[in-house]
Design a protein around this motif. Structure first.
Motif, PDB file in Angstrom:
ATOM      1  N   UNK A 109      20.977 -29.760 -17.767  1.00  0.00           N
ATOM      2  CA  UNK A 109      20.865 -28.461 -17.024  1.00  0.00           C
ATOM      3  C   UNK A 109      22.334 -27.841 -18.093  1.00  0.00           C
ATOM      4  N   UNK A 160      24.189 -14.477  -9.372  1.00  0.00           N
ATOM      5  CA  UNK A 160      22.659 -15.745  -9.355  1.00  0.00           C
ATOM      6  C   UNK A 160      22.838 -15.826 -10.397  1.00  0.00           C
ATOM      7  N   UNK A 161      23.518 -15.328 -11.577  1.00  0.00           N
ATOM      8  CA  UNK A 161      23.534 -15.819 -13.405  1.00  0.00           C
ATOM      9  C   UNK A 161      24.590 -16.944 -13.555  1.00  0.00           C
ATOM     10  N   UNK A 214      25.723  -9.402  -7.418  1.00  0.00           N
ATOM     11  CA  UNK A 214      24.807  -9.991  -7.276  1.00  0.00           C
ATOM     12  C   UNK A 214      23.951 -10.827  -8.771  1.00  0.00           C
ATOM     13  N   UNK A 215      24.870  -9.772  -9.672  1.00  0.00           N
ATOM     14  CA  UNK A 215      24.203 -10.581 -10.824  1.00  0.00           C
ATOM     15  C   UNK A 215      24.996 -12.109 -10.871  1.00  0.00           C
ATOM     16  N   UNK A 255      25.677 -17.119 -21.725  1.00  0.00           N
ATOM     17  CA  UNK A 255      26.043 -15.918 -22.625  1.00  0.00           C
ATOM     18  C   UNK A 255      26.054 -14.831 -22.007  1.00  0.00           C
ATOM     19  N   UNK A 308      20.909  -8.643 -18.901  1.00  0.00           N
ATOM     20  CA  UNK A 308      19.825  -8.925 -17.699  1.00  0.00           C
ATOM     21  C   UNK A 308      19.587  -8.705 -16.399  1.00  0.00           C
ATOM     22  N   UNK A 309      20.933  -9.552 -15.745  1.00  0.00           N
ATOM     23  CA  UNK A 309      20.218  -9.399 -14.429  1.00  0.00           C
ATOM     24  C   UNK A 309      20.574  -8.084 -13.504  1.00  0.00           C
ATOM     25  N   UNK A 351      25.332 -11.679 -21.919  1.00  0.00           N
ATOM     26  CA  UNK A 351      23.871 -11.063 -21.408  1.00  0.00           C
ATOM     27  C   UNK A 351      23.028 -11.361 -20.154  1.00  0.00           C
ATOM     28  N   UNK A 352      23.242 -12.294 -20.557  1.00  0.00           N
ATOM     29  CA  UNK A 352      22.308 -12.399 -18.584  1.00  0.00           C
ATOM     30  C   UNK A 352      22.845 -12.279 -17.730  1.00  0.00           C
ATOM     31  N   UNK A 377      22.103 -27.637 -21.331  1.00  0.00           N
ATOM     32  CA  UNK A 377      20.974 -27.315 -21.674  1.00  0.00           C
ATOM     33  C   UNK A 377      20.765 -25.623 -21.904  1.00  0.00           C
ATOM     34  N   UNK A 434      25.211 -20.446 -11.080  1.00  0.00           N
ATOM     35  CA  UNK A 434      24.875 -21.725 -10.250  1.00  0.00           C
ATOM     36  C   UNK A 434      24.421 -22.327 -11.755  1.00  0.00           C
ATOM     37  N   UNK A 435      24.865 -21.370 -13.164  1.00  0.00           N
ATOM     38  CA  UNK A 435      25.000 -22.018 -14.649  1.00  0.00           C
ATOM     39  C   UNK A 435      26.220 -22.522 -14.854  1.00  0.00           C
TER      40      UNK A 435
END
Lengths: 302, 381
Positions: A298, A213-214, A209-210, A193, A199-200, A195-196, A301, A217-218
């Protein structure tokens, strides 16, 4: 009068014939029959030639002698190094650029941006390789579009050598492979999303960095999977290195073609092919080990 | 704005501290090409207050929130948080915490890492980060969930983690975008109570966006009602409910009936702020909205459902009507009546009768409807 005891059966209803009855699950034989054309194809077109390849490579009974002979040739080593290194560069560029394009496609609200990006991915995808290569030659050659532009502006005085070198090969391969990178990356990103990132950012992270860091890795599993696909396709390329690289930057496919068509040396060709095959397999196994089962779970998921 | 100085004073949990500005919107506009999503909104919100932006979908409330958060730039105007103009400041530097509608928890991080994210980017040492994250998790009732992944939590628990993450670094401003929308009704009511309790404990300003008027009623010190990119009305929940100042506020926020007046007879002698009107066959004296000028010739009435009742069907008081349908709701019965108007225009009113053991009237029953003027407000037609 025993017949009168049985329930009256309507004449139209025939006795139950088990061989005609419907079942939700088909038996294994039907599955096998349906898969048969593919199985035949794999056996005839893949397994048999592979067996032949191995038997030709090792036919004179000196064990790994043909392999050591292959690696004692400086030309062979150079070709293999070029093949694996150039493919790695192309993979890195494709995954990086492809990620940017795919993320933009995933997050942009502008329909125009979306249309332009899709067109730039799909059009080269649909064009024939020869046309794409010719287009690149027209751009890169000694008196091509780029050289004339560079001299016209006054950046260079004489034509720069853009064609028949490593740069041209990497450029051509990247151009060819980019759609193959964007599509699986986009599929991976669509589970994340946007939105992650917001959010960050709202929590105080910079945009960079947002994302780091999101999204990184995803999407790492899908990036590794994409990289593997691109890398393996690159290793086997023939046309692009032949046309754009010329004889000075041979890929191993060119080496194999030379052995087969010029020197009629099937044994040497087989050994080269096997080395290439084993190299590709190592890459696949390495990627699987890196991504790992938990990571993949992951990613799904998310 | 149409702030009535008497009624717009927010209930201040920190009343002893001098009044301080939490958020200021100064003629904020957002245009998307031809479409004006937010049309010149000015709003002053005291520090420490809980303000809800309530509006139907498409009213621009989410756009407004996204501009305050910094995910969208303003086309015009400026946004101030505390005493700082943040219109051109990136989201991360605005000192805001945000709770998203879908929570937007980081799926690859444990609960403790999610909550500690804001502290990590603020370069807190790891030990203090964990300590603070645990404190905040305890505050939202999730102690002991440190190592779970978001997908191992229920919706309500995810909601709490999202809240803990947004307040962990003690932002001046907390933004919430329909945070309870994804929860089931029972949980929603309970979480709303907890949000209110948390707000009393924390020293921050909350801007809460929702389309649910019950949430707005439960939570807010002040409610700003948005319509078509503008703030239609702002005030304390009680004021907006009891004395709506426009027909839209009355129907959308109050759930009141809106009925046109047959005649406006002018101000009632001797009492300011009231007006005498003829409606539903009665001449009544009702409160006048500040938006309705004293010499208006036309007006509408905002009539709460419980301001209507039935009169003797054989008599001649009130307006004749036919019961259209009736819904039994436990503590009350909602009766929908088609009222016979002079000009024949269709008009349906909702009448809230006490519930309990009462039996709803059957459709088709002829009734007469009378209005109790004390609860009615005259608004611009």
């Amino acid at each position: 009068m025993t017949a009168s005891v049985t329930m009256p059966v309507p004449a139209s209803r025939a006795p139950r014939d088990l061989s005609q009855s419907w079942s939700a699950e088909r038996g294994p034989l039907i599955g096998l029959a349906l898969a048969a054309p593919l199985i035949v194809l794999v056996v005839v077109m893949l397994l048999y030639p592979l067996g032949k390849l191995i038997s030709i490579a090792f036919d004179d009974g000196d064990g790994f002698g043909s392999i050591t002979a292959f690696f004692s040739s400086a030309a062979h080593i150079r070709t293999m190094r070029l093949t694996f290194v150039d493919s790695a560069i192309v993979t890195l560029v494709c995954v990086t650029v492809g990620s940017v394009v795919a993320w933009a496609l995933h997050t942009t609200a502008s329909r125009l941006t979306k249309a332009v990006l899709w067109a730039s991915i799909i059009l080269p995808f649909l064009m024939g390789s020869v046309i794409k290569l010719y287009a690149l030659v027209v751009l890169l050659e000694r008196h091509g579009v780029i050289n004339r532009a560079l001299m016209g502006i006054g950046i260079t005085d004489s034509p720069t050598r853009l064609l028949y070198n490593q740069f041209a090969v990497v450029l051509g391969l990247t151009y060819h492979m980019l759609p193959f990178a964007v599509l699986p990356l986009l599929a991976g990103f669509q589970t994340i999303s946007p939105d992650l990132v917001k959010a960050a950012e709202s929590l105080g992270a910079s945009r960079a960095y947002a994302l780091f860091s999101t999204v990184l890795p995803l999407s790492l599993p899908s990036m590794l999977a994409t990289g593997t696909i691109v890398y393996i396709i690159c290793l086997g390329f023939y046309l692009t290195p032949e046309v754009l690289g010329g004889p000075t930057t041979p890929f191993s496919s060119s080496l194999i073609a030379q052995d087969v068509f010029q020197f009629y040396d099937l044994k040497s060709a087989s050994v080269s092919a096997l080395v290439l095959l084993v190299g590709s397999l190592v890459v696949v196994l390495l990627a699987y080990a890196l991504v790992g089962r938990e990571r993949l779970a992951r990613a799904v998921a998310a | 704005m149409t702030d009535d100085p008497e009624t717009s004073q927010p209930l201040q949990p920190h009343a002893q501290t001098p009044r301080k500005l939490g958020l200021k919107l100064d003629r904020v506009c957002k245009r998307f090409g031809e479409v004006v999503a937010v049309n010149g909104i000015s709003l002053d919100i005291d520090h420490g207050s809980f303000v809800t932006i309530l509006g139907p979908s498409g009213s621009g409330k989410t756009t407004l929130l996204r501009m305050v958060a910094g995910f969208m730039g303003v086309s015009d105007g400026s946004i101030w948080i505390g005493d700082r103009d943040v219109s051109a400041v990136p989201p991360g530097k605005r000192d805001i915490g945000m709770v998203f509608q879908n929570y937007a928890l980081f799926p690859h991080m444990s609960v403790i890492d999610n909550v500690g994210y804001g502290l990590k980017v603020r370069k807190w040492p790891a030990a203090e980060r964990v300590k603070r994250a645990r404190e905040v998790l305890a505050l939202v009732g999730l102690a002991g969930f440190d190592d779970r992944l978001p997908r191992q939590l229920s919706g309500g628990q995810q909601q709490r983690v999202a809240l803990a993450r947004a307040i962990a670094f003690e932002p001046k401003m907390l933004l919430m975008d329909e945070p309870l929308g994804a929860l089931d009704r029972e949980l929603r009511v309970r979480m709303a109570g907890e949000l209110r309790r948390l707000h009393e404990e924390l020293d921050n300003t909350v801007l809460y966006v929702t389309h649910d008027r019950e949430e707005a009623l439960t939570l807010s010190d002040r409610i700003a009602i948005m319509r078509d990119g503008k703030v239609e009305s702002i005030g304390a929940p009680q004021d907006l409910y009891a004395r709506p100042d426009t027909a839209f506020v009355a129907s959308f926020f109050g759930g009141h009936n809106c009925a046109p007046c047959e005649a406006v007879l002018g101000p009632a002698p001797g009492t300011a702020g009231t007006v005498r009107v003829v409606a539903l066959g009665q001449t009544i004296e009702v409160a006048r909205s500040a938006r309705l000028s004293a010499d208006a010739k036309q007006a509408g009435l905002a009539i709460p459902g419980d301001a209507l009742e039935f009169a003797d069907a054989a008599g001649n008081t009130g307006a004749p009507a036919i019961v259209h349908s009736a819904v039994y709701m436990g503590n009350q019965i909602q009766v929908f009546c088609d009222v016979e108007t002079k000009d024949g225009a269709p008009m349906q009113l909702r009448i809230d009768l006490p519930g309990g053991r009462a039996v709803p009237p059957s459709p088709g029953t002829r009734v007469r409807v009378v209005v109790r003027p004390q609860l009615v407000t005259a608004v611009p037609a």
